[in-house]
Design an enzyme around this catalytic site. Structure first.
Site, PDB file in Angstrom:
ATOM      1  N   GLY A  14       0.778  -1.238   0.000  1.00 37.48           N
ATOM      2  CA  GLY A  14       0.000   0.000   0.000  1.00 37.48           C
ATOM      3  C   GLY A  14       0.803   1.277   0.000  1.00 37.48           C
ATOM      4  CE  LYS A  32       6.360   4.022  -8.026  1.00 34.48           C
ATOM      5  NZ  LYS A  32       5.281   3.084  -7.680  1.00 34.48           N
TER       6      LYS A  32
END
Length: 204
Positions: A14, A32
């Site tokens: 998660g 990211k």
């Protein structure tokens, strides 16, 4: 304006959900560095869809295959080196999401995510999830960060809590900032905000 890295004890714990919650809680941006797999459904797209004020910084590397970055990059004809991972010029607090865990390789000559985290000198939130074997994976991750002298911002438990596991984490890391985020059944700006508010309350 302290930024944070989010890593996991492994895959499917998660990290992206937790990153979204932290972005909402801190009104932070999101980055990211490497995304691999379905490029039409990026993790950054998910974070953007469930946060209210987060700006998405473009990934440095987009890889086509959903596999370890070192191999996905090889198949795409790219050799990932540290030069790919210079931190962007952040204009506000930013959540940086890794992939998999600390030792996920980025190339065939030893570069792993933990090397980037050490290079960046940013505090790391570790995401864990209760399952058989998660105590081992969690302690290995925390110890690896400690050995490298990478600051640990905290341990975030995603989903169901387990008192027996948490007791062990405390026995090894007495000063550990341990918080949790409840299981979220349906993802939306509202449910992520609720989880963010709960996480904020735990900081008091």
């Amino acid at each position: 304006m302290k930024s944070f890295v989010v890593t996991g004890i492994g895959t499917e714990v998660g990290k992206t959900v937790v990153s979204a919650v932290l972005c909402e809680a801190l009104k932070a941006d999101y980055w990211k560095p490497v995304q691999a797999g379905d490029l039409n459904a990026l993790d950054s797209d998910f974070v953007k869809s469930v946060t209210s004020e987060t700006t998405i910084l473009p990934s440095n590397v987009l890889l086509n295959e959903a596999m370890s970055p070192h191999e996905a990059a090889r198949l795409d004809g790219i050799e990932l080196t540290e030069e790919y991972f210079d931190l962007p010029a952040f204009t506000k607090q930013t959540i940086i999401e890794g992939a998999g865990g600390l030792m996920v390789p980025l190339n065939d000559v030893g570069l792993c995510y933990i090397d980037l985290f050490q290079l960046w000198e940013l505090p790391v939130y570790v995401v864990t999830k209760h399952y058989l074997g998660s105590i081992n994976h969690t302690l290995l991750t925390l110890n690896a960060l400690m050995i490298r002298e990478i600051p640990i911002a905290g341990l975030i438990i995603n989903g169901q809590r387990n008192e027996a596991s948490e007791r062990i984490y405390r026995s090894h890391f007495s000063d550990l900032n341990m918080t949790y985020i409840p299981e979220i059944a349906e993802f939306s700006v509202e449910t992520i905000r609720e989880a963010a508010n709960l996480w904020i309350e735990q900081q008091v």
